[in-house]
Design an enzyme around this catalytic site. Structure first.
Site, short mmCIF file in Angstrom:
data_model
loop_
_atom_site.label_atom_id
_atom_site.label_comp_id
_atom_site.label_asym_id
_atom_site.label_seq_id
_atom_site.Cartn_x
_atom_site.Cartn_y
_atom_site.Cartn_z
N GLY A 23 35.32 37.14 33.97
CA GLY A 23 35.71 36.58 35.28
C GLY A 23 36.97 35.72 35.26
CE LYS A 46 45.76 40.55 32.42
NZ LYS A 46 44.46 40.12 31.91
CG ASP A 69 42.94 41.68 35.22
OD1 ASP A 69 42.07 42.46 35.65
OD2 ASP A 69 42.79 40.98 34.20
N1 LIG Z 1 31.55 35.27 40.27
C1 LIG Z 1 31.65 36.59 40.39
N2 LIG Z 1 31.06 37.23 41.42
C2 LIG Z 1 31.16 38.56 41.58
N3 LIG Z 1 31.83 39.38 40.74
C3 LIG Z 1 32.45 38.81 39.70
C4 LIG Z 1 32.39 37.41 39.46
N4 LIG Z 1 33.10 37.15 38.34
C5 LIG Z 1 33.57 38.32 37.91
N5 LIG Z 1 33.20 39.32 38.71
C6 LIG Z 1 33.50 40.76 38.54
O1 LIG Z 1 33.30 41.09 37.17
C7 LIG Z 1 34.31 41.96 36.70
C8 LIG Z 1 35.05 41.28 35.53
O2 LIG Z 1 35.74 40.14 36.02
P1 LIG Z 1 37.27 39.89 35.69
O3 LIG Z 1 38.06 41.13 35.90
O4 LIG Z 1 37.69 38.68 36.46
O5 LIG Z 1 37.16 39.59 34.13
P2 LIG Z 1 38.31 39.15 33.12
O6 LIG Z 1 37.73 38.11 32.25
O7 LIG Z 1 39.52 38.80 33.88
O8 LIG Z 1 38.55 40.48 32.25
P3 LIG Z 1 39.87 40.94 31.41
O9 LIG Z 1 39.66 40.53 30.01
O10 LIG Z 1 39.87 42.44 31.58
O11 LIG Z 1 41.07 40.32 32.03
C9 LIG Z 1 35.22 42.25 37.90
O12 LIG Z 1 34.80 43.43 38.52
C10 LIG Z 1 34.97 41.05 38.82
O13 LIG Z 1 35.20 41.33 40.19
C1 LIG Z 2 41.18 46.43 28.72
C2 LIG Z 2 40.41 45.14 28.94
N1 LIG Z 2 39.99 45.07 30.31
C3 LIG Z 2 41.24 43.91 28.58
N2 LIG Z 2 42.35 43.81 29.46
C4 LIG Z 2 41.67 43.91 27.14
C5 LIG Z 2 40.56 43.46 26.26
C6 LIG Z 2 40.99 43.35 24.83
C7 LIG Z 2 39.87 42.92 23.92
C8 LIG Z 2 40.30 42.85 22.52
C9 LIG Z 2 39.16 42.44 21.62
O1 LIG Z 2 38.93 41.26 21.41
O2 LIG Z 2 38.42 43.33 21.16
MG LIG Z 3 41.36 39.67 33.88
#
Ligand SMILES: Nc1ncnc2c1ncn2[C@@H]1O[C@H](COP(=O)(O)OP(=O)(O)OP(=O)(O)O)[C@@H](O)[C@H]1O
Ligand SMILES: C[C@H](N)[C@H](N)CCCCCC(=O)O
Ligand SMILES: [Mg+2]
Length: 226
Positions: A23, A46, A69
């Site tokens: 998230g 990003k 993202d």
């Molecule tokens: N509080 C929340 N309520 C509803 N959906 C959520 C919430 N937090 C995260 N999500 C959903 O979970 C999924 C993963 O969240 P997000 O893309 O923000 O993760 P991330 O940590 O940014 O991942 P990445 O490493 O790929 O950047 C997305 O589909 C997002 O919409």
């Molecule tokens: C593609 C994915 N949603 C992220 N943007 C990239 C995650 C990399 C993870 C690398 C790792 O720690 O294994």
């Molecule tokens: Mg993300």
């Protein structure tokens, strides 16, 4: 804690997480919206993304293949900045970026990140930089994104995706941030699976274990930072 107050103290903040998909982008988007509401010119960055998809609604921007993202942050900031500014380094495959870079025969290193960072240094009054994956994301076989963050001495916010296993991940990530020589200025509890009593007990445990303050608790499906 008011997020604008935090950005008044720190012009640029790096947001990391306990893992990928916990998230970071969801919480970053809420932060961006809250900052705009407070009339702060926030630039969401990003630098590296992996995984693109087709966005027909981006036809006008001439760039219909984009990273999810990047598009989330682009929309959160009301498209005040371009997708290319927000996300300069994009790989098509949703895999670890250093592997995607190798496959695309592109360099991914401190130098490339520094060039991208220099390019955006004057954008926004304040900046929120989202990493990819967890804290120790590899850029290549010898460099980590965490080391780049440490070189630039960026203050760090950690998003904890509250689920089974997050206690260990939260403590390890906080310890790793400190070991990298960075300042963990706060963390966000993201209730990705809802705020059950067990989930709340997990958050209470992390809260009493970490020195950094809990800045926000984000509920499932939350649309505004409260
Ligand atoms: N509080 C929340 N309520 C509803 N959906 C959520 C919430 N937090 C995260 N999500 C959903 O979970 C999924 C993963 O969240 P997000 O893309 O923000 O993760 P991330 O940590 O940014 O991942 P990445 O490493 O790929 O950047 C997305 O589909 C997002 O919409
Ligand atoms: C593609 C994915 N949603 C992220 N943007 C990239 C995650 C990399 C993870 C690398 C790792 O720690 O294994
Ligand atoms: Mg993300």
């Amino acid at each position: 804690m008011n997020i604008s107050t935090l950005f008044n103290q720190h012009k640029t903040i790096f947001i990391t997480g306990t893992d990928t998909e916990v998230g970071k982008t969801f919480c970053a988007s809420l932060m961006v919206k809250a900052l705009l509401k407070d009339n702060l010119d926030i630039f969401p960055f990003k630098p590296i993304s992996a995984g693109t998809q087709y966005y027909p609604e981006l036809e006008a921007s001439n760039n219909t293949m984009a990273n999810e993202d990047a598009v989330c942050l682009y929309n959160a900031v009301q498209r005040r900045y371009s997708l290319d500014q927000i996300n300069p380094i994009v790989f098509d495959q949703p895999i670890a970026p250093h592997i995607a870079a190798k496959m695309a025969q592109q360099a991914l290193d401190f130098n490339r990140l520094d060039i991208a960072y220099k390019g955006i240094k004057d954008l926004g009054e304040v900046q929120l930089i989202e990493g990819a994956g967890g804290w120790h994301l590899p850029l290549n076989d010898s460099e980590l994104l965490s080391e780049w963050v440490a070189q630039h001495q960026l203050p760090v916010i950690m998003v904890v995706g509250v689920k089974l296993g997050c206690l260990n991940h939260a403590l390890l990530t906080a310890q790793a941030i400190e070991q990298s020589g960075c300042n963990l200025i706060g963390w966000i509890a993201n209730y990705i699976e809802g705020d059950s009593d067990i989930a709340k007990q997990n958050v209470a445990f992390i809260k009493q274990k970490l020195n950094a303050p809990l800045i926000h608790s984000v509920q499932q499906g939350q649309t505004e930072l409260v």
